[in-house]
Write a protein that holds these residues in place. Structure first.
Motif, PDB file in Angstrom:
ATOM      1  N   ILE A  87     -39.452  16.120 -23.183  1.00 54.50           N
ATOM      2  CA  ILE A  87     -39.182  16.920 -24.369  1.00 54.50           C
ATOM      3  C   ILE A  87     -37.690  17.160 -24.514  1.00 54.50           C
ATOM      4  O   ILE A  87     -36.989  17.445 -23.549  1.00 54.50           O
ATOM      5  N   ALA A  88     -37.217  17.063 -25.767  1.00 55.99           N
ATOM      6  CA  ALA A  88     -35.811  17.342 -26.033  1.00 55.99           C
ATOM      7  C   ALA A  88     -35.517  18.801 -25.724  1.00 55.99           C
ATOM      8  O   ALA A  88     -36.190  19.700 -26.202  1.00 55.99           O
ATOM      9  N   LYS A  89     -34.509  19.058 -24.887  1.00 59.01           N
ATOM     10  CA  LYS A  89     -34.151  20.412 -24.494  1.00 59.01           C
ATOM     11  C   LYS A  89     -32.963  20.907 -25.314  1.00 59.01           C
ATOM     12  O   LYS A  89     -32.038  20.157 -25.605  1.00 59.01           O
ATOM     13  N   PRO A  90     -32.964  22.208 -25.698  1.00 63.45           N
ATOM     14  CA  PRO A  90     -31.801  22.761 -26.382  1.00 63.45           C
ATOM     15  C   PRO A  90     -30.562  22.653 -25.512  1.00 63.45           C
ATOM     16  O   PRO A  90     -30.615  22.806 -24.297  1.00 63.45           O
ATOM     17  N   THR A  91     -29.435  22.374 -26.111  1.00 62.98           N
ATOM     18  CA  THR A  91     -28.174  22.341 -25.390  1.00 62.98           C
ATOM     19  C   THR A  91     -27.389  23.590 -25.712  1.00 62.98           C
ATOM     20  O   THR A  91     -27.815  24.437 -26.470  1.00 62.98           O
ATOM     21  N   SER A  92     -26.221  23.706 -25.161  1.00 61.19           N
ATOM     22  CA  SER A  92     -25.443  24.936 -25.301  1.00 61.19           C
ATOM     23  C   SER A  92     -24.566  24.938 -26.536  1.00 61.19           C
ATOM     24  O   SER A  92     -23.934  25.931 -26.841  1.00 61.19           O
ATOM     25  N   SER A  93     -24.487  23.829 -27.253  1.00 58.47           N
ATOM     26  CA  SER A  93     -23.588  23.769 -28.402  1.00 58.47           C
ATOM     27  C   SER A  93     -24.289  23.194 -29.614  1.00 58.47           C
ATOM     28  O   SER A  93     -25.097  22.289 -29.511  1.00 58.47           O
ATOM     29  N   ARG A  94     -23.961  23.782 -30.784  1.00 52.93           N
ATOM     30  CA  ARG A  94     -24.506  23.266 -32.036  1.00 52.93           C
ATOM     31  C   ARG A  94     -23.374  22.754 -32.914  1.00 52.93           C
ATOM     32  O   ARG A  94     -23.544  22.649 -34.124  1.00 52.93           O
ATOM     33  N   THR A  95     -22.230  22.440 -32.322  1.00 53.43           N
ATOM     34  CA  THR A  95     -21.034  22.143 -33.120  1.00 53.43           C
ATOM     35  C   THR A  95     -20.774  20.658 -33.274  1.00 53.43           C
ATOM     36  O   THR A  95     -19.777  20.288 -33.896  1.00 53.43           O
ATOM     37  N   VAL A  96     -21.633  19.795 -32.702  1.00 54.44           N
ATOM     38  CA  VAL A  96     -21.333  18.366 -32.745  1.00 54.44           C
ATOM     39  C   VAL A  96     -22.406  17.585 -33.496  1.00 54.44           C
ATOM     40  O   VAL A  96     -22.656  16.431 -33.198  1.00 54.44           O
ATOM     41  N   ASN A  97     -23.050  18.218 -34.461  1.00 48.25           N
ATOM     42  CA  ASN A  97     -23.980  17.483 -35.314  1.00 48.25           C
ATOM     43  C   ASN A  97     -23.244  16.359 -36.027  1.00 48.25           C
ATOM     44  O   ASN A  97     -22.087  16.512 -36.420  1.00 48.25           O
TER      45      ASN A  97
ATOM     46  N   GLU B 297     -27.727  13.440 -36.308  1.00 47.30           N
ATOM     47  CA  GLU B 297     -27.862  13.738 -34.888  1.00 47.30           C
ATOM     48  C   GLU B 297     -27.773  15.247 -34.696  1.00 47.30           C
ATOM     49  O   GLU B 297     -26.774  15.873 -35.060  1.00 47.30           O
ATOM     50  N   HIS B 298     -28.843  15.814 -34.132  1.00 45.91           N
ATOM     51  CA  HIS B 298     -28.966  17.265 -33.998  1.00 45.91           C
ATOM     52  C   HIS B 298     -28.610  17.676 -32.572  1.00 45.91           C
ATOM     53  O   HIS B 298     -29.349  17.403 -31.625  1.00 45.91           O
ATOM     54  N   ALA B 299     -27.450  18.338 -32.421  1.00 48.70           N
ATOM     55  CA  ALA B 299     -26.944  18.647 -31.087  1.00 48.70           C
ATOM     56  C   ALA B 299     -27.813  19.646 -30.343  1.00 48.70           C
ATOM     57  O   ALA B 299     -28.023  19.529 -29.135  1.00 48.70           O
ATOM     58  N   ALA B 300     -28.358  20.643 -31.047  1.00 46.11           N
ATOM     59  CA  ALA B 300     -29.067  21.731 -30.375  1.00 46.11           C
ATOM     60  C   ALA B 300     -30.299  21.255 -29.628  1.00 46.11           C
ATOM     61  O   ALA B 300     -30.671  21.822 -28.599  1.00 46.11           O
ATOM     62  N   THR B 301     -30.967  20.225 -30.116  1.00 49.04           N
ATOM     63  CA  THR B 301     -32.166  19.715 -29.447  1.00 49.04           C
ATOM     64  C   THR B 301     -31.981  18.285 -28.944  1.00 49.04           C
ATOM     65  O   THR B 301     -32.944  17.671 -28.483  1.00 49.04           O
ATOM     66  N   SER B 302     -30.760  17.759 -29.028  1.00 46.73           N
ATOM     67  CA  SER B 302     -30.484  16.382 -28.615  1.00 46.73           C
ATOM     68  C   SER B 302     -31.410  15.403 -29.312  1.00 46.73           C
ATOM     69  O   SER B 302     -31.838  14.400 -28.732  1.00 46.73           O
ATOM     70  N   SER B 303     -31.747  15.694 -30.546  1.00 46.18           N
ATOM     71  CA  SER B 303     -32.654  14.827 -31.300  1.00 46.18           C
ATOM     72  C   SER B 303     -31.887  14.100 -32.399  1.00 46.18           C
ATOM     73  O   SER B 303     -30.774  14.470 -32.763  1.00 46.18           O
ATOM     74  N   LYS B 304     -32.516  13.064 -32.927  1.00 43.12           N
ATOM     75  CA  LYS B 304     -31.900  12.223 -33.952  1.00 43.12           C
ATOM     76  C   LYS B 304     -32.894  12.008 -35.070  1.00 43.12           C
ATOM     77  O   LYS B 304     -34.050  11.656 -34.830  1.00 43.12           O
ATOM     78  N   MET B 305     -32.453  12.239 -36.303  1.00 41.14           N
ATOM     79  CA  MET B 305     -33.295  12.035 -37.469  1.00 41.14           C
ATOM     80  C   MET B 305     -32.798  10.817 -38.233  1.00 41.14           C
ATOM     81  O   MET B 305     -31.606  10.706 -38.532  1.00 41.14           O
ATOM     82  N   SER B 306     -33.698   9.890 -38.545  1.00 37.18           N
ATOM     83  CA  SER B 306     -33.365   8.707 -39.332  1.00 37.18           C
ATOM     84  C   SER B 306     -34.359   8.615 -40.474  1.00 37.18           C
ATOM     85  O   SER B 306     -35.567   8.540 -40.223  1.00 37.18           O
ATOM     86  N   PHE B 307     -33.857   8.603 -41.701  1.00 32.47           N
ATOM     87  CA  PHE B 307     -34.802   8.650 -42.819  1.00 32.47           C
ATOM     88  C   PHE B 307     -34.306   7.870 -44.026  1.00 32.47           C
ATOM     89  O   PHE B 307     -33.113   7.612 -44.187  1.00 32.47           O
TER      90      PHE B 307
ATOM     91  N   TRP C 211     -42.139  21.994 -32.493  1.00 33.96           N
ATOM     92  CA  TRP C 211     -41.030  22.935 -32.679  1.00 33.96           C
ATOM     93  C   TRP C 211     -39.695  22.177 -32.720  1.00 33.96           C
ATOM     94  O   TRP C 211     -38.823  22.477 -33.557  1.00 33.96           O
ATOM     95  N   THR C 212     -39.529  21.201 -31.832  1.00 37.57           N
ATOM     96  CA  THR C 212     -38.303  20.398 -31.821  1.00 37.57           C
ATOM     97  C   THR C 212     -38.114  19.688 -33.155  1.00 37.57           C
ATOM     98  O   THR C 212     -37.010  19.658 -33.713  1.00 37.57           O
TER      99      THR C 212
END
Length: 475
Positions: A16-26, A42-52, A170-171
């Motif tokens: 599972i993608a874990k929250p990271t400590s920074s949300r400033t590098v989206n 690219e979503h920094a808080a959950t280390s996830s990537k959205m492609s659409f 949730w992620t």
């Protein structure tokens, strides 16, 4: 659709993608893959990537209504499919609803194309047409394929329990909110059906727990403003609903499947063999004991009842027991398996309508009760509407009503003692209902397992009323 079974693998929590400590590098950019241009976030808080892909031209063809389809990575190598449709009216202020199909293991395109999505197939035509009773008539709607492997989702892990599925959901929602920040403060409703009687309560309970953790500062994320939970013919609690299946087969509005003596015999089997197994599952919560509970009521109750149902009516459909039964068309499956449709949508794998329920069955998930989660949500003041088509055997209205009456909250006794009142659409009765504060139960007439397929106009009215006010009112 709770009666399809297959085999799956076990859940691996570490992916599972874990929250990271920074949300400033989206990051946002456009990326070409396999001839498809994806908008990437690219979503920094959950280390996830959205492609659409934006505005594929598939399904929603109403001028000026935007749609987005693609993937959100919810863990390493795990890609969850979403298909988002703006509201046809006032999308900048309309609430947000997310829909999760039941099964377990069914793609949400089943609900999208056969019930309440922007398009549907009429008379088994090969191309869809606009659905005037789509839920996006009122709300912005997000359809999600989960668990991994269902629909267009793909990856190297299969979830085997409802509890294990919740963090992935949730992620996905967190990445969606950061990619589409205009929806962050909207009212949010979660809608589902059938096995969604497991999904809905657990997913909303998990969201509420995460909201509390965010408020405490334990994790970073967007609080999700849940204002509604809607569940159609839900499978919540085997202890209550398996016994209700016996009663419904004996006494329902359409056809009697068993006589009085066999009714008594099955109730005796239930009390003697099924109840102890279900109680043991609840006490230990082990996969072995819960699988044994499932095996017990399938062998003692379900298989005999289905056999009795088909004895006098070989083509009987458990989702609609009327003699002139209806069931949703599967035309959408071949449509979604066309290469040109998949390319337009941005799909990277072939469409799989159902991965089967095997992983959940062997994991013991089916007999686990979600009455506690329902109680927590009602106690939190979240509006819940549990509505059931009265021609459905699978998750019949008698059992759904009994579950609603057993929810633990200060209004339980008063709610249980209420009588059902007529529910009308423009003066025509479509069913009966009762409500107290934020809890609503509805019985919908002449409707099978998938209520919006059978009663689309009434379903849209219910959806809009609950999303707008948290309640329902006859019109």
């Amino acid at each position: 659709m709770r009666w399809t079974f297959g085999v799956g693998a076990a859940f691996v929590a570490s992916t599972i993608a874990k929250p990271t400590s920074s949300r400033t590098v989206n990051k946002r950019y456009v990326e070409e893959r396999n001839g498809i241009n994806y908008n990437v976030f690219e979503h920094a808080a959950t280390s996830s990537k959205m492609s659409f892909v934006k505005n594929s031209g598939i399904c929603e063809t109403t001028p000026g209504v935007n749609q987005y389809s693609g993937y959100i990575s919810v863990g390493e190598g795990l890609n969850m499919w979403f298909w988002f449709f703006e509201a046809r009216q006032n999308p900048k202020e309309a609430p947000l609803a997310a829909y999760f199909e039941g099964g377990p293991g069914d793609g949400s395109e089943y609900g999208l194309f056969t019930q309440h999505g922007p398009c549907h197939f009429v008379n088994n035509e090969t191309t869809p047409s606009l659905n005037p009773y789509s839920f996006n008539e009122y709300a912005n709607v997000l359809y999600v394929d989960q668990p991994i492997g269902a629909g267009f989702s793909y990856g190297n892990v299969s979830v085997n329990s409802t509890k294990a599925a919740a963090p992935y959901v949730w992620t996905l929602l967190q990445a969606f909110y950061d990619s589409f920040p205009e929806y962050e403060n909207r009212d949010f409703g979660l809608w589902t059906e059938s096995y969604g009687g497991h999904y809905g309560p657990e997913f909303v309970k998990y969201i509420l727990d995460q909201n509390a953790a965010i408020a405490r500062g334990d994790i970073q994320g967007e609080e999700i403003r849940v204002t509604a939970l809607g569940i159609n013919n839900g499978w919540f609690d085997a202890r209550i609903q398996e016994k209700a299946n016996v009663d419904y087969a004996f006494d329902n509005p359409y056809r009697q499947f068993i006589n009085e003596s066999y009714h008594a015999e099955l109730l005796s089997r239930y009390d003697t063999n099924c109840t102890p197994a279900i109680e043991r599952c609840a006490a230990t919560n082990t996969s072995e004991d819960c699988f044994d509970a499932w095996s017990s009521y399938m062998n003692e109750i379900e298989y005999p009842l289905l056999a009795a149902m088909r004895e006098g009516f070989p083509t009987a459909y458990p989702g609609d027991i009327r003699r002139q039964y209806l069931r949703p068309s599967s035309t959408y499956v071949s449509y979604l398996q066309r290469a040109d449709i998949q390319k337009a949508l941005g799909a990277e794998v072939n469409y799989t309508d159902s991965i089967g329920a095997g992983a959940f069955i062997y994991g013991g998930d089916d007999p686990r009760s979600f009455l506690s989660q329902l109680s927590t949500i009602v106690q939190a003041g979240i509006p819940i509407v549990s509505y059931a088509g009265d021609a459905d055997y699978v998750c019949n209205w008698l059992g759904v009503l009994q579950v609603a009456d057993e929810i633990q909250w200060p209004g339980q006794k008063a709610f249980a003692n209420q009588t059902l009142q007529p529910y009308t659409l423009n003066g025509v009765q479509k069913g009966t209902f009762k409500s107290l504060d934020n809890l609503i139960f509805m019985r919908i007439f002449e409707a099978g397992h998938n209520v919006p397929f059978y009663q689309p106009e009434a379903s849209l009215q219910i959806f809009e009323q609950v999303m707008k006010t948290g309640g329902v009112t006859p019109t």
